[in-house]
Scaffold this motif. Structure first.
Motif, PDB file in Angstrom:
ATOM      1  N   LEU A  88       0.823  -1.206   0.000  1.00 17.53           N
ATOM      2  CA  LEU A  88       0.000   0.000   0.000  1.00 17.53           C
ATOM      3  C   LEU A  88       0.859   1.260   0.000  1.00 17.53           C
ATOM      4  O   LEU A  88       0.556   2.238  -0.696  1.00 17.53           O
ATOM      5  N   LEU A  89       1.941   1.241   0.770  1.00 17.79           N
ATOM      6  CA  LEU A  89       2.805   2.422   0.893  1.00 17.79           C
ATOM      7  C   LEU A  89       3.582   2.709  -0.387  1.00 17.79           C
ATOM      8  O   LEU A  89       3.807   3.868  -0.738  1.00 17.79           O
ATOM      9  N   THR A  90       3.982   1.644  -1.093  1.00 18.32           N
ATOM     10  CA  THR A  90       4.858   1.817  -2.260  1.00 18.32           C
ATOM     11  C   THR A  90       4.145   1.604  -3.593  1.00 18.32           C
ATOM     12  O   THR A  90       4.636   2.028  -4.633  1.00 18.32           O
ATOM     13  N   ASP A  91       2.999   0.904  -3.546  1.00 16.82           N
ATOM     14  CA  ASP A  91       2.246   0.519  -4.750  1.00 16.82           C
ATOM     15  C   ASP A  91       3.075  -0.346  -5.698  1.00 16.82           C
ATOM     16  O   ASP A  91       2.855  -0.359  -6.911  1.00 16.82           O
ATOM     17  N   ILE A  92       4.053  -1.059  -5.145  1.00 21.72           N
ATOM     18  CA  ILE A  92       4.856  -2.014  -5.919  1.00 21.72           C
ATOM     19  C   ILE A  92       4.292  -3.407  -5.650  1.00 21.72           C
ATOM     20  O   ILE A  92       4.321  -3.893  -4.522  1.00 21.72           O
ATOM     21  N   ARG A  93       3.794  -4.072  -6.687  1.00 16.25           N
ATOM     22  CA  ARG A  93       3.018  -5.288  -6.490  1.00 16.25           C
ATOM     23  C   ARG A  93       3.660  -6.538  -7.078  1.00 16.25           C
ATOM     24  O   ARG A  93       3.051  -7.598  -7.121  1.00 16.25           O
ATOM     25  N   GLY A  94       4.906  -6.440  -7.525  1.00 17.57           N
ATOM     26  CA  GLY A  94       5.503  -7.550  -8.252  1.00 17.57           C
ATOM     27  C   GLY A  94       6.351  -8.491  -7.428  1.00 17.57           C
ATOM     28  O   GLY A  94       7.008  -9.376  -7.989  1.00 17.57           O
ATOM     29  N   THR A  95       6.369  -8.325  -6.104  1.00 14.48           N
ATOM     30  CA  THR A  95       7.261  -9.158  -5.291  1.00 14.48           C
ATOM     31  C   THR A  95       6.517 -10.060  -4.304  1.00 14.48           C
ATOM     32  O   THR A  95       7.145 -10.765  -3.525  1.00 14.48           O
ATOM     33  N   GLY A  96       5.204 -10.033  -4.339  1.00 14.12           N
ATOM     34  CA  GLY A  96       4.423 -10.803  -3.372  1.00 14.12           C
ATOM     35  C   GLY A  96       4.675 -12.295  -3.415  1.00 14.12           C
ATOM     36  O   GLY A  96       4.580 -12.980  -2.388  1.00 14.12           O
ATOM     37  N   THR A  97       5.002 -12.818  -4.595  1.00 15.58           N
ATOM     38  CA  THR A  97       5.262 -14.253  -4.732  1.00 15.58           C
ATOM     39  C   THR A  97       6.351 -14.719  -3.776  1.00 15.58           C
ATOM     40  O   THR A  97       6.271 -15.814  -3.209  1.00 15.58           O
ATOM     41  N   PHE A  98       7.366 -13.887  -3.578  1.00 16.59           N
ATOM     42  CA  PHE A  98       8.523 -14.280  -2.775  1.00 16.59           C
ATOM     43  C   PHE A  98       8.286 -14.081  -1.277  1.00 16.59           C
ATOM     44  O   PHE A  98       8.996 -14.653  -0.455  1.00 16.59           O
ATOM     45  N   ILE A  99       7.275 -13.282  -0.920  1.00 19.78           N
ATOM     46  CA  ILE A  99       6.977 -13.012   0.487  1.00 19.78           C
ATOM     47  C   ILE A  99       5.866 -13.918   0.999  1.00 19.78           C
ATOM     48  O   ILE A  99       5.957 -14.472   2.104  1.00 19.78           O
ATOM     49  N   LEU A 138       5.167  -8.645  14.460  1.00 24.26           N
ATOM     50  CA  LEU A 138       5.088  -7.758  13.293  1.00 24.26           C
ATOM     51  C   LEU A 138       6.446  -7.133  13.005  1.00 24.26           C
ATOM     52  O   LEU A 138       6.843  -6.988  11.843  1.00 24.26           O
ATOM     53  N   GLY A 139       7.156  -6.772  14.066  1.00 21.74           N
ATOM     54  CA  GLY A 139       8.489  -6.205  13.884  1.00 21.74           C
ATOM     55  C   GLY A 139       9.441  -7.180  13.235  1.00 21.74           C
ATOM     56  O   GLY A 139      10.124  -6.852  12.252  1.00 21.74           O
ATOM     57  N   TYR A 140       9.493  -8.404  13.757  1.00 21.08           N
ATOM     58  CA  TYR A 140      10.379  -9.413  13.183  1.00 21.08           C
ATOM     59  C   TYR A 140       9.934  -9.807  11.766  1.00 21.08           C
ATOM     60  O   TYR A 140      10.761 -10.180  10.937  1.00 21.08           O
ATOM     61  N   SER A 141       8.636  -9.718  11.501  1.00 19.99           N
ATOM     62  CA  SER A 141       8.149  -9.989  10.145  1.00 19.99           C
ATOM     63  C   SER A 141       8.697  -8.958   9.172  1.00 19.99           C
ATOM     64  O   SER A 141       9.072  -9.284   8.040  1.00 19.99           O
ATOM     65  N   GLY A 142       8.742  -7.689   9.619  1.00 23.55           N
ATOM     66  CA  GLY A 142       9.328  -6.638   8.782  1.00 23.55           C
ATOM     67  C   GLY A 142      10.783  -6.918   8.461  1.00 23.55           C
ATOM     68  O   GLY A 142      11.228  -6.740   7.323  1.00 23.55           O
ATOM     69  N   PHE A 143      11.538  -7.386   9.459  1.00 19.37           N
ATOM     70  CA  PHE A 143      12.952  -7.714   9.221  1.00 19.37           C
ATOM     71  C   PHE A 143      13.087  -8.891   8.253  1.00 19.37           C
ATOM     72  O   PHE A 143      13.999  -8.920   7.423  1.00 19.37           O
ATOM     73  N   THR A 144      12.174  -9.870   8.366  1.00 22.38           N
ATOM     74  CA  THR A 144      12.209 -11.036   7.473  1.00 22.38           C
ATOM     75  C   THR A 144      11.941 -10.624   6.031  1.00 22.38           C
ATOM     76  O   THR A 144      12.649 -11.039   5.101  1.00 22.38           O
ATOM     77  N   ILE A 145      10.927  -9.785   5.846  1.00 22.07           N
ATOM     78  CA  ILE A 145      10.596  -9.306   4.501  1.00 22.07           C
ATOM     79  C   ILE A 145      11.764  -8.508   3.921  1.00 22.07           C
ATOM     80  O   ILE A 145      12.111  -8.630   2.740  1.00 22.07           O
ATOM     81  N   SER A 146      12.401  -7.702   4.765  1.00 22.41           N
ATOM     82  CA  SER A 146      13.569  -6.931   4.324  1.00 22.41           C
ATOM     83  C   SER A 146      14.673  -7.857   3.833  1.00 22.41           C
ATOM     84  O   SER A 146      15.322  -7.579   2.807  1.00 22.41           O
ATOM     85  N   TYR A 149      13.867  -9.212   0.373  1.00 20.12           N
ATOM     86  CA  TYR A 149      14.162  -8.204  -0.650  1.00 20.12           C
ATOM     87  C   TYR A 149      15.667  -8.063  -0.853  1.00 20.12           C
ATOM     88  O   TYR A 149      16.143  -7.801  -1.967  1.00 20.12           O
ATOM     89  N   GLY A 150      16.425  -8.224   0.226  1.00 20.48           N
ATOM     90  CA  GLY A 150      17.879  -8.173   0.111  1.00 20.48           C
ATOM     91  C   GLY A 150      18.417  -9.281  -0.776  1.00 20.48           C
ATOM     92  O   GLY A 150      19.304  -9.053  -1.611  1.00 20.48           O
ATOM     93  N   ILE A 151      17.876 -10.481  -0.599  1.00 15.35           N
ATOM     94  CA  ILE A 151      18.298 -11.614  -1.431  1.00 15.35           C
ATOM     95  C   ILE A 151      17.925 -11.369  -2.895  1.00 15.35           C
ATOM     96  O   ILE A 151      18.714 -11.641  -3.812  1.00 15.35           O
ATOM     97  N   LEU A 152      16.705 -10.862  -3.123  1.00 19.90           N
ATOM     98  CA  LEU A 152      16.278 -10.552  -4.493  1.00 19.90           C
ATOM     99  C   LEU A 152      17.190  -9.490  -5.108  1.00 19.90           C
ATOM    100  O   LEU A 152      17.534  -9.561  -6.296  1.00 19.90           O
ATOM    101  N   PHE A 153      17.594  -8.504  -4.307  1.00 24.85           N
ATOM    102  CA  PHE A 153      18.528  -7.473  -4.777  1.00 24.85           C
ATOM    103  C   PHE A 153      19.830  -8.098  -5.240  1.00 24.85           C
ATOM    104  O   PHE A 153      20.340  -7.776  -6.334  1.00 24.85           O
ATOM    105  N   SER A 182      13.466  -2.947   0.796  1.00 26.19           N
ATOM    106  CA  SER A 182      14.194  -3.553   1.905  1.00 26.19           C
ATOM    107  C   SER A 182      14.305  -2.585   3.072  1.00 26.19           C
ATOM    108  O   SER A 182      14.074  -2.952   4.234  1.00 26.19           O
ATOM    109  N   PHE A 183      14.618  -1.318   2.778  1.00 21.66           N
ATOM    110  CA  PHE A 183      14.771  -0.333   3.850  1.00 21.66           C
ATOM    111  C   PHE A 183      13.432  -0.003   4.498  1.00 21.66           C
ATOM    112  O   PHE A 183      13.340   0.112   5.729  1.00 21.66           O
ATOM    113  N   TYR A 184      12.377   0.152   3.694  1.00 22.52           N
ATOM    114  CA  TYR A 184      11.057   0.429   4.257  1.00 22.52           C
ATOM    115  C   TYR A 184      10.606  -0.709   5.167  1.00 22.52           C
ATOM    116  O   TYR A 184       9.985  -0.481   6.210  1.00 22.52           O
TER     117      TYR A 184
END
Length: 274
Positions: A88-99, A138-146, A149-153, A182-184
Motif C-alpha cells: 500500500l505504501l509503495t504501490d509495488i506489487r511484483g514481489t508478493g510471490t517471494f513473500i 510484526l516487527g520481526y516480520s518486517g525484518f524477514t521481509i527486508s 528483498y535483500g536476497i532478491l537485490f 528492503s529499507f522500508y
C-alpha cells in the motif's frame, strides 16, 4: 463459536494458497491479469485471518500466543499484513510471490497441529501481553521481509553483472526499488519492535515483580534493536545506498535469528512460560 473457529482454521490455508497462486500467476505469466485484483484477494484473506484471531481470543479468553502453533498462525498473519502495508505504501506489487510463500507454510503447519481445548497460565490471558507479542512478531516480520528483498537485490545485481536477463530479471523491480523496499521493511519492523519494547517495559514490573532487565531475551531484543537503529541511522545520516543497505539488512537479519535461537534455548528467562 468453536465451530466457526474450526471453519476458519481449515479455510485459512486454502485462502493463503489461493493468494500465493494469484501472485505467482501474475508474476510468471506473460499477461498480467491480476495486477490490480490480487490485492483484493490478500485483503480478504487478512480480514478472515484477523476475524479468526479475534474469535479465538474471545472463545479461549487469551490472545493466541500460548503455543508454537498459535504463534505460527500469528506469524503468517504478521508477514502477510506487513507485506500488505508495504504494498500500500509503495504501490509495488511484483514481489508478493517471494513473500507470501512464508504465510502459506506457517498457516498450514498451524492449522494441522493447533489445539482447541487446553488450559493456560493466567498471565497469558493479559491483553497487554498479547499486544506486546503481536507487535514484536510484526516487527520481526518486517525484518524477514527486508531480508527477502535483500536476497532478491543480490540475485538481480548478479544477473546484471553477468549479463543474464531472464524471466526473474524482467519481472523484478529495479535495484533501486528493491533497496527501497528492503529499507522500508526494516523501518516498519523497527517501529513495531520499538512499540513492543515500550509495552514490555511498562507492563513487566506489574506482571513479574521479580523480573530482571538482564533477562536473556530482553538483552537479545535490545541487541537487535541497537543493530537496526545503527543501520537506519547510517542510511539516513550517513547516506548509505545500494549494496551497503542490503548487506546491513541481511547481516541484521542473520544476527537477529542467532539472537532469537540462543535466547530461546536458555531456561533462566521469565519468557519461558510461553
Amino acid at each position: 463459536m468453536l465451530s466457526t473457529i474450526s471453519f476458519f482454521n481449515i479455510l485459512l490455508p486454502f485462502l493463503y494458497i489461493i493468494v500465493l497462486s494469484v501472485y505467482a500467476f501474475d508474476f510468471f505469466s506473460e499477461k498480467s491479469k491480476f495486477t490490480h485484483s490480487k490485492r483484493i484477494f490478500l485483503f480478504v484473506t487478512l480480514i478472515s485471518h484477523i476475524l479468526y484471531i479475534i474469535f479465538r481470543t474471545v472463545e479461549f479468553d487469551h490472545t493466541p500466543i500460548t503455543s508454537k502453533f498459535e504463534i505460527f498462525s500469528l506469524l503468517a498473519c504478521s508477514i502477510a499484513f506487513s507485506y500488505f502495508l508495504l504494498e500500500l505504501l509503495t504501490d509495488i506489487r511484483g514481489t508478493g510471490t517471494f513473500i507470501l510463500f512464508f504465510p502459506v507454510i506457517f498457516q498450514i503447519v498451524s492449522s494441522l497441529f493447533i489445539e482447541h481445548n487446553y488450559q493456560v497460565p493466567e498471565v497469558l490471558r493479559n491483553r497487554m501481553l498479547g499486544i506486546h507479542v503481536i507487535s514484536a512478531l510484526l516487527g520481526y516480520s518486517g525484518f524477514t521481509i527486508s531480508a527477502v528483498y535483500g536476497i532478491l537485490f543480490l540475485i538481480l545485481y548478479k544477473n546484471l553483472k553477468t549479463n543474464k536477463f531472464g524471466l526473474i530479471f524482467n519481472r523484478l523491480p529495479s535495484l533501486e526499488i528493491l533497496e527501497k523496499l528492503s529499507f522500508y521493511s526494516v523501518l516498519i519492523g523497527f517501529i513495531l519492535l520499538t512499540v513492543a519494547m515500550i509495552i514490555g517495559i511498562i507492563w513487566l514490573p506489574s506482571a513479574f515483580p521479580d523480573f530482571s532487565y538482564g533477562d536473556p531475551k530482553l538483552v537479545g531484543t535490545f541487541f537487535v534493536w541497537i543493530i537496526y537503529c545503527l543501520g537506519i541511522a547510517s542510511k539516513l545520516i550517513g547516506k548509505w545506498y545500494g549494496r551497503k543497505v542490503i548487506i546491513f539488512s541481511l547481516t541484521g537479519f542473520v544476527l537477529t535469528m542467532v539472537s532469537l535461537i540462543l535466547t530461546s534455548t536458555l531456561q533462566n528467562t521469565f519468557h519461558s512460560f510461553y
